[in-house]
Scaffold this motif. Structure first.
Motif, mmCIF file in Angstrom:
data_model
loop_
_atom_site.group_PDB
_atom_site.id
_atom_site.type_symbol
_atom_site.label_atom_id
_atom_site.label_comp_id
_atom_site.label_asym_id
_atom_site.label_seq_id
_atom_site.Cartn_x
_atom_site.Cartn_y
_atom_site.Cartn_z
ATOM 1 N N LYS A 42 0.820 -1.213 0.000
ATOM 2 C CA LYS A 42 0.000 0.000 0.000
ATOM 3 C C LYS A 42 0.855 1.264 0.000
ATOM 4 C CE LYS A 42 -3.933 -1.976 2.449
ATOM 5 N NZ LYS A 42 -4.723 -1.910 3.688
ATOM 6 N N ARG A 43 0.207 2.352 -0.339
ATOM 7 C CA ARG A 43 0.870 3.663 -0.394
ATOM 8 C C ARG A 43 1.565 3.960 0.938
ATOM 9 N NH1 ARG A 43 -1.959 9.476 -1.326
ATOM 10 N NH2 ARG A 43 -0.069 10.582 -1.891
ATOM 11 N N HIS A 44 2.812 4.341 0.838
ATOM 12 C CA HIS A 44 3.621 4.633 2.022
ATOM 13 C C HIS A 44 4.738 5.587 1.637
ATOM 14 C CE1 HIS A 44 5.542 1.246 -0.045
ATOM 15 N NE2 HIS A 44 6.690 1.649 0.494
ATOM 16 N N ILE A 59 6.241 -5.020 -11.969
ATOM 17 C CA ILE A 59 5.330 -4.371 -11.027
ATOM 18 C C ILE A 59 4.778 -3.094 -11.642
ATOM 19 C CG2 ILE A 59 6.562 -5.276 -9.008
ATOM 20 C CD1 ILE A 59 7.594 -2.362 -8.557
ATOM 21 N N ASN A 60 3.665 -2.651 -11.086
ATOM 22 C CA ASN A 60 3.172 -1.304 -11.324
ATOM 23 C C ASN A 60 3.588 -0.488 -10.109
ATOM 24 O OD1 ASN A 60 1.897 -1.643 -13.855
ATOM 25 N ND2 ASN A 60 0.142 -2.590 -12.860
ATOM 26 N N PHE A 61 4.287 0.595 -10.358
ATOM 27 C CA PHE A 61 4.845 1.435 -9.303
ATOM 28 C C PHE A 61 4.123 2.768 -9.344
ATOM 29 C CE2 PHE A 61 8.107 4.208 -7.443
ATOM 30 C CZ PHE A 61 8.547 3.439 -6.370
ATOM 31 N N GLU A 66 1.000 9.004 -10.972
ATOM 32 C CA GLU A 66 1.105 8.161 -12.161
ATOM 33 C C GLU A 66 1.515 6.758 -11.772
ATOM 34 O OE1 GLU A 66 4.285 9.085 -15.094
ATOM 35 O OE2 GLU A 66 4.847 10.733 -13.836
ATOM 36 N N VAL A 67 1.245 5.821 -12.664
ATOM 37 C CA VAL A 67 1.633 4.444 -12.449
ATOM 38 C C VAL A 67 2.650 4.081 -13.520
ATOM 39 C CG1 VAL A 67 0.864 2.049 -12.385
ATOM 40 C CG2 VAL A 67 -0.595 3.844 -11.432
ATOM 41 N N LEU A 68 3.828 3.679 -13.064
ATOM 42 C CA LEU A 68 4.899 3.276 -13.976
ATOM 43 C C LEU A 68 4.955 1.758 -14.032
ATOM 44 C CD1 LEU A 68 7.701 5.581 -12.533
ATOM 45 C CD2 LEU A 68 6.225 6.070 -14.480
ATOM 46 N N PHE A 69 4.973 1.197 -15.234
ATOM 47 C CA PHE A 69 5.181 -0.238 -15.387
ATOM 48 C C PHE A 69 6.683 -0.486 -15.363
ATOM 49 C CE2 PHE A 69 6.128 -3.907 -18.094
ATOM 50 C CZ PHE A 69 5.404 -4.883 -17.426
ATOM 51 N N PRO A 83 5.329 9.701 -1.520
ATOM 52 C CA PRO A 83 4.378 8.587 -1.421
ATOM 53 C C PRO A 83 4.475 7.687 -2.655
ATOM 54 C CG PRO A 83 3.279 10.701 -1.072
ATOM 55 C CD PRO A 83 4.652 10.994 -1.565
ATOM 56 N N HIS A 84 4.460 6.378 -2.413
ATOM 57 C CA HIS A 84 4.541 5.428 -3.513
ATOM 58 C C HIS A 84 3.885 4.114 -3.091
ATOM 59 C CE1 HIS A 84 8.148 4.882 -1.050
ATOM 60 N NE2 HIS A 84 8.153 3.610 -1.435
ATOM 61 N N ASP A 85 3.537 3.280 -4.082
ATOM 62 C CA ASP A 85 2.963 1.963 -3.835
ATOM 63 C C ASP A 85 3.432 1.015 -4.923
ATOM 64 O OD1 ASP A 85 0.724 1.776 -6.045
ATOM 65 O OD2 ASP A 85 0.478 3.751 -5.129
ATOM 66 N N LEU A 86 3.324 -0.275 -4.644
ATOM 67 C CA LEU A 86 3.744 -1.309 -5.586
ATOM 68 C C LEU A 86 2.634 -2.334 -5.724
ATOM 69 C CD1 LEU A 86 6.361 -0.525 -3.690
ATOM 70 C CD2 LEU A 86 7.432 -2.339 -4.967
ATOM 71 N N THR A 87 2.397 -2.788 -6.954
ATOM 72 C CA THR A 87 1.490 -3.894 -7.224
ATOM 73 C C THR A 87 2.199 -4.848 -8.171
ATOM 74 O OG1 THR A 87 -0.449 -2.450 -7.014
ATOM 75 C CG2 THR A 87 -0.771 -4.573 -8.129
ATOM 76 N N ALA A 88 2.334 -6.104 -7.760
ATOM 77 C CA ALA A 88 3.007 -7.091 -8.603
ATOM 78 C C ALA A 88 2.096 -7.490 -9.762
ATOM 79 C CB ALA A 88 3.383 -8.314 -7.779
#
Length: 115
Positions: A42-44, A59-61, A66-69, A83-88
């Motif tokens: 989650k965003r942290h 991942i999507n960062f 914006e979301v960077l692939f 602030p940033h988040d990661l999704t695998a």
């Protein structure tokens, strides 16, 4: 001299990102984050600059709206307090380089909170 491996003894946790400190040196910490496809951190924020490397997978960062692939081999450097988040997107191994003053326990808390 210290030695570590990003792939040795790799274990994924099906309920949340798996965090392991690989190196803790005089100048910094190297952490492995193992994410199953679909897992989220989650965003942290971190109080210090970090470098994130996608060692395996993708991942999507999310950062600054914006979301960077990010695919295998990609590197991202962030200043502190961003602030940033990661999704695998798929099973991934992420290398996180932390400032010595930062805490691996903080990273573990983010992973635990992301369940």
């Amino acid at each position: 001299m210290e030695k570590a491996s990003l792939t040795a003894n790799l274990e994924y946790d099906i309920s949340r990102p798996a965090i392991q400190v690989l190196l803790d040196t005089e100048t910094g910490k190297e952490i492995r984050i193992a994410l199953k496809g679909g897992q989220v951190m989650k965003r942290h924020r971190t109080p210090f600059p970090i470098v994130v490397e996608i060692f395996e997978g993708s991942i999507n960062f999310g950062v600054n709206g914006e979301v960077l692939f990010l695919d295998k081999g990609a590197l991202v450097a962030l200043e502190g307090n961003v602030p940033h988040d990661l999704t695998a997107v798929k099973d991934s191994i992420v290398r996180l380089s932390l400032n010595k003053a930062d805490s691996a326990k903080r990273v573990e808390a983010v992973a635990k909170d992301s369940q």
